[in-house]
Enzyme design. Structure first.
Site, PDB file in Angstrom:
ATOM      1  N   LYS A 183       0.895  -1.040  -0.158  1.00 20.37           N
ATOM      2  CA  LYS A 183      -0.011  -0.063   0.098  1.00 20.37           C
ATOM      3  C   LYS A 183       1.041   1.201  -0.021  1.00 20.37           C
ATOM      4  O   LYS A 183       1.524   1.692   1.181  1.00 20.37           O
ATOM      5  CB  LYS A 183      -0.885   0.034   1.444  1.00 20.37           C
ATOM      6  CG  LYS A 183      -2.073   0.684   1.249  1.00 20.37           C
ATOM      7  CD  LYS A 183      -2.072   1.978   0.872  1.00 20.37           C
ATOM      8  CE  LYS A 183      -1.860   3.188   1.958  1.00 20.37           C
ATOM      9  NZ  LYS A 183      -1.799   4.421   1.635  1.00 20.37           N
ATOM     10  N   SER A 235       5.218   7.476   9.988  1.00 20.86           N
ATOM     11  CA  SER A 235       5.274   8.494  10.986  1.00 20.86           C
ATOM     12  C   SER A 235       5.114   7.674  12.511  1.00 20.86           C
ATOM     13  O   SER A 235       4.233   6.321  12.443  1.00 20.86           O
ATOM     14  CB  SER A 235       4.357   9.541  10.958  1.00 20.86           C
ATOM     15  OG  SER A 235       2.954   9.033  11.079  1.00 20.86           O
ATOM     16  N   THR A 236       5.527   8.171  13.632  1.00 23.22           N
ATOM     17  CA  THR A 236       5.178   7.283  14.724  1.00 23.22           C
ATOM     18  C   THR A 236       3.847   7.271  15.090  1.00 23.22           C
ATOM     19  O   THR A 236       3.058   6.137  15.731  1.00 23.22           O
ATOM     20  CB  THR A 236       5.854   8.229  15.997  1.00 23.22           C
ATOM     21  OG1 THR A 236       7.302   7.971  15.645  1.00 23.22           O
ATOM     22  CG2 THR A 236       5.646   7.463  17.315  1.00 23.22           C
ATOM     23  N   ALA A 237       2.973   8.253  14.702  1.00 20.58           N
ATOM     24  CA  ALA A 237       1.574   8.342  14.982  1.00 20.58           C
ATOM     25  C   ALA A 237       0.853   7.397  14.345  1.00 20.58           C
ATOM     26  O   ALA A 237       0.021   6.591  14.817  1.00 20.58           O
ATOM     27  CB  ALA A 237       0.850   9.817  14.676  1.00 20.58           C
ATOM     28  N   GLY A 239       2.302   4.485  13.050  1.00 20.97           N
ATOM     29  CA  GLY A 239       2.798   3.172  13.458  1.00 20.97           C
ATOM     30  C   GLY A 239       2.049   2.724  14.792  1.00 20.97           C
ATOM     31  O   GLY A 239       1.540   1.721  15.161  1.00 20.97           O
ATOM     32  N   GLU A 256       9.272   1.033  11.128  1.00 20.42           N
ATOM     33  CA  GLU A 256      10.345   1.969  10.968  1.00 20.42           C
ATOM     34  C   GLU A 256       9.645   3.193  10.985  1.00 20.42           C
ATOM     35  O   GLU A 256       9.098   3.870  10.124  1.00 20.42           O
ATOM     36  CB  GLU A 256      11.097   1.767   9.527  1.00 20.42           C
ATOM     37  CG  GLU A 256      11.783   0.151   9.475  1.00 20.42           C
ATOM     38  CD  GLU A 256      13.120   0.501  10.344  1.00 20.42           C
ATOM     39  OE1 GLU A 256      13.269   1.246  11.021  1.00 20.42           O
ATOM     40  OE2 GLU A 256      13.553  -0.617  10.075  1.00 20.42           O
ATOM     41  N   CYS A 290      14.275   9.812   6.978  1.00 24.33           N
ATOM     42  CA  CYS A 290      13.968   9.296   8.205  1.00 24.33           C
ATOM     43  C   CYS A 290      15.221   9.374   9.284  1.00 24.33           C
ATOM     44  O   CYS A 290      15.331  10.087  10.115  1.00 24.33           O
ATOM     45  CB  CYS A 290      13.343   7.955   8.419  1.00 24.33           C
ATOM     46  SG  CYS A 290      14.501   6.765   7.487  1.00 24.33           S
ATOM     47  N   GLU A 388      10.467  16.796  14.714  1.00 22.40           N
ATOM     48  CA  GLU A 388      10.800  16.309  13.357  1.00 22.40           C
ATOM     49  C   GLU A 388      10.669  17.289  12.338  1.00 22.40           C
ATOM     50  O   GLU A 388       9.259  17.287  12.058  1.00 22.40           O
ATOM     51  CB  GLU A 388      10.485  14.919  13.263  1.00 22.40           C
ATOM     52  CG  GLU A 388      11.206  14.354  12.009  1.00 22.40           C
ATOM     53  CD  GLU A 388      10.625  12.938  11.519  1.00 22.40           C
ATOM     54  OE1 GLU A 388       9.382  12.607  11.749  1.00 22.40           O
ATOM     55  OE2 GLU A 388      11.366  12.099  11.142  1.00 22.40           O
TER      56      GLU A 388
HETATM   57  P1  NAD Z   1       2.633   8.355   7.309  1.00 25.32           P
HETATM   58  O1  NAD Z   1       2.589   7.872   8.453  1.00 25.32           O
HETATM   59  O2  NAD Z   1       1.680   9.717   7.330  1.00 25.32           O
HETATM   60  O3  NAD Z   1       2.026   7.684   6.111  1.00 25.32           O
HETATM   61  C1  NAD Z   1       2.906   6.408   6.081  1.00 25.32           C
HETATM   62  C2  NAD Z   1       1.900   5.408   5.291  1.00 25.32           C
HETATM   63  O4  NAD Z   1       0.559   4.926   6.328  1.00 25.32           O
HETATM   64  C3  NAD Z   1       1.100   6.060   4.090  1.00 25.32           C
HETATM   65  O5  NAD Z   1       1.153   4.982   2.950  1.00 25.32           O
HETATM   66  C4  NAD Z   1      -0.251   6.158   4.724  1.00 25.32           C
HETATM   67  O6  NAD Z   1      -1.497   6.213   3.686  1.00 25.32           O
HETATM   68  C5  NAD Z   1      -0.385   5.339   5.652  1.00 25.32           C
HETATM   69  N1  NAD Z   1      -1.571   5.212   6.686  1.00 25.32           N
HETATM   70  C6  NAD Z   1      -2.002   6.291   7.207  1.00 25.32           C
HETATM   71  N2  NAD Z   1      -2.615   6.045   8.191  1.00 25.32           N
HETATM   72  C7  NAD Z   1      -2.929   4.802   8.477  1.00 25.32           C
HETATM   73  C8  NAD Z   1      -3.533   3.912   9.267  1.00 25.32           C
HETATM   74  N3  NAD Z   1      -4.239   4.366  10.308  1.00 25.32           N
HETATM   75  N4  NAD Z   1      -3.244   2.369   9.039  1.00 25.32           N
HETATM   76  C9  NAD Z   1      -2.573   2.161   8.192  1.00 25.32           C
HETATM   77  N5  NAD Z   1      -1.936   2.921   7.403  1.00 25.32           N
HETATM   78  C10 NAD Z   1      -2.127   4.220   7.413  1.00 25.32           C
HETATM   79  O7  NAD Z   1       4.061   8.818   7.030  1.00 25.32           O
HETATM   80  P2  NAD Z   1       4.543   9.769   5.830  1.00 25.32           P
HETATM   81  O8  NAD Z   1       4.171  11.209   6.227  1.00 25.32           O
HETATM   82  O9  NAD Z   1       4.306   9.191   4.675  1.00 25.32           O
HETATM   83  O10 NAD Z   1       6.142   9.635   5.991  1.00 25.32           O
HETATM   84  C11 NAD Z   1       7.073  10.551   6.905  1.00 25.32           C
HETATM   85  C12 NAD Z   1       7.393   9.946   8.336  1.00 25.32           C
HETATM   86  O11 NAD Z   1       8.075   8.615   7.958  1.00 25.32           O
HETATM   87  C13 NAD Z   1       8.446  10.680   8.948  1.00 25.32           C
HETATM   88  O12 NAD Z   1       8.215  10.573  10.300  1.00 25.32           O
HETATM   89  C14 NAD Z   1       9.688   9.812   8.614  1.00 25.32           C
HETATM   90  O13 NAD Z   1      10.573   9.753   9.887  1.00 25.32           O
HETATM   91  C15 NAD Z   1       9.114   8.332   8.768  1.00 25.32           C
HETATM   92  N6  NAD Z   1      10.093   7.586   8.091  1.00 25.32           N
HETATM   93  C16 NAD Z   1      10.674   6.626   8.542  1.00 25.32           C
HETATM   94  C17 NAD Z   1      11.632   5.714   8.110  1.00 25.32           C
HETATM   95  C18 NAD Z   1      12.362   4.686   8.705  1.00 25.32           C
HETATM   96  O14 NAD Z   1      12.919   3.729   8.316  1.00 25.32           O
HETATM   97  N7  NAD Z   1      12.533   4.680  10.206  1.00 25.32           N
HETATM   98  C19 NAD Z   1      11.901   5.841   6.934  1.00 25.32           C
HETATM   99  C20 NAD Z   1      11.222   6.678   6.028  1.00 25.32           C
HETATM  100  C21 NAD Z   1      10.224   7.757   6.687  1.00 25.32           C
END
Ligand code: NAD
Length: 482
Positions: A183, A235-237, A239, A256, A290, A388
């Protein structure tokens, strides 16, 4: 592991697509517009799928999994290598689409680099030794640890490195005999659909499926009873939401999540020698990474020299449209991220911090360009340090003794990466051991390697990717004792 015979002939490597043919393969004329973050132009159109579509993809993946698992490991390795070749054949159109959709320039550690990393990761995953083996073999006991496929793996990704992170998630899962449903982020669906399209020119049907869509599709994937393991990067939220929604099915998770990586420059560091490494540690992918360096702690003895050397490097790095071969920095990928960066920099300036590099953004210019910012004389509790920023703005905090710097680096509730910069590697390693982060780099920041385990601590998530640890993470252990 036991290795049953090959059950299907291997397909041949396909012809090179063009940018147009690749886009045509993944775009839907009736779909939602996907905009170029550099220009606001329409890149293509994506058909957002429903939760019911996701259910259908999971059902197909589940049906295809036993035959995929029954292939020999040598056969799956061969297919991963062919997939890597197919990516290399399609490298330029993939990089162009990635650049147009994500915004990152073709050059620098950006679009071409990302596509190259996809192929490199597939090859490395194919070359990794499988985990497991005999654990006790004596007169009384013969116990062998096997790693079996989990079944269907779900993969949910972000918008910053959409192709590379997708490969990080799917390559080990496929190698271990799982089928995968991906996804992609709603901001960068076309890049991932195009990548999966290229992969599927080699892979058998239904082994790998991408389902574009919004949060509800991600939420469905993370609660789906037929998905045994979820790889999530974001994002952590989100996750935290996934931990909750996966609880009923006791899904295995690799998370991650976000980070706010600290870098500590020790008093013996050579400012000129480290300036370029510091710059790219922070500004790779225009700060949207990240494990980028997001807060820099510099000893007062070298503070001014480090600021000057970083300023010189930053001023020499051109930002602009990704398809222009001269640029190495691009726009923010979306307006929401732009607003976060702008808010944090404005708050820092209002609190008396000094912007030593970076003019004001042009409100009339197209695209989400935010000029590279170095922000000095900033307090550690300023929001630009504590939150962040995920964009091109680096706060530089002065410190007076190393214990103070370690305490500041460790004070946040995230711990993805960190770095220590020094002319004395042993001294740097001693400081590194005190930092709460999954990886601590010495005299660099953010470099990942397909054989070196990568993952966060604290609210940056749990589970490891890459290398043999990454293979274990998409398998279930089974001991046969006797
Ligand atoms: P995000 O959490 O907003 O979205 C990530 C994915 O999750 C998207 O595909 C989104 O559609 C999906 N999503 C949203 N709500 C969901 C839910 N309730 N259930 C399941 N899936 C859902 O993150 P983003 O804004 O796309 O990415 C930026 C963040 O990702 C930053 O905090 C960054 O640090 C982190 N990141 C971490 C790593 C790592 O390896 N640790 C790598 C890249 C990015």
């Amino acid at each position: 592991m036991t290795t049953p015979a090959v059950t299907e002939p291997v397909t041949t490597t396909p012809e090179a697509p063009t940018h147009e043919s690749l886009l045509a393969a993944v775009t839907d004329p009736d779909g939602r517009e996907v905009l170029d973050p550099a220009t606001g132009e329409v890149v293509g159109r994506v058909a957002d799928r429903s939760a019911e579509d996701l259910d259908a993809a999971v059902a197909s993946a589940r049906a295809a999994q036993p035959a995929w698992a029954a292939r020999s490991d040598a056969d799956r390795v061969d297919l991963l290598l062919r997939v890597a070749e197919a990516i290399e054949t399609a490298a330029e159109p993939l990089a162009e689409l990635l650049s147009r959709e994500q915004g990152k320039p073709l050059n620098g550690p950006n679009a071409r680099f990302e596509v190259g990393a996809c192929a490199a990761w597939l090859r490395a995953t194919a070359a990794t030794e499988l985990p497991g083996g005999t654990v006790v073999d004596d007169a009384d006991t013969h116990a062998v640890l096997h790693y079996r496929p989990v079944g269907v793996v779900g993969a949910i990704g972000p918008w910053n490195w959409p192709m590379m992170i997708t490969v990080w998630q799917i390559a080990p899962a496929l190698r271990m005999g799982n089928t995968v449903v991906v996804k992609p982020s709603e901001y960068t669906p076309l890049s991932v659909l195009a990548l999966v399209h290229v992969l599927n020119s080699v892979l058998p049907a239904d082994v790998l499926t991408a389902v574009a869509g919004g949060r509800e599709v991600g939420a469905r994937l993370s609660s789906h009873p037929d998905v045994a393991k979820l790889m999530f990067t974001g994002s952590t939220a989100t996750g935290q939401a996934i931990i909750k929604s996966s609880a009923d099915t006791v899904k295995r998770l690799t998370l991650e999540l976000g980070g706010n990586d600290a870098g500590i420059v020790l008093p013996d560091a050579d400012p000129e020698a480290i300036a370029e490494g510091l710059f790219w540690g922070a500004f790779i992918n225009t700060g949207q990474t990240c494990a980028a360096l997001k807060r820099l702690y510099v000893h007062t003895d070298v503070y001014d020299e480090v600021c000057t050397a970083l300023t010189d490097v930053a001023r020499a790095m051109p930002m602009g449209r990704g398809l222009d071969e001269d640029n190495v920095l691009g726009p923010l990928q979306n307006r929401a991220q732009y607003d976060i960066v702008a808010r944090l920099v404005d708050a820092a300036r209002d609190a008396g911090a000094k912007v030593i590099v970076g003019g004001d953004p042009d409100p009339d210019a197209p695209g989400h360009f935010y000029p590279t910012k170095l922000v000095a004389d900033i307090d550690d509790d300023n929001p630009l340090v504590a939150e962040e920023q995920f964009g091109p703005a680096l706060p530089i905090v002065r410190y007076h003794d190393v214990d103070q710097a370690v305490a500041m680096a460790n004070r946040l509730d995230v711990g993805l990466g960190a770095s220590v910069w020094s002319s004395d590697k042993e001294a740097a390693r001693a400081v590194a051991a005190r930092l709460e982060a999954g990886t601590v780099w010495i005299n660099s920041h953010g470099g990942v390697h397909p054989m070196i385990p990568f993952g966060g601590v604290k609210k940056s998530g749990y589970g490891l990717e890459f290398g043999v640890e990454g293979l274990k993470a998409v398998a279930v252990p089974q001991v046969i004792n006797g």
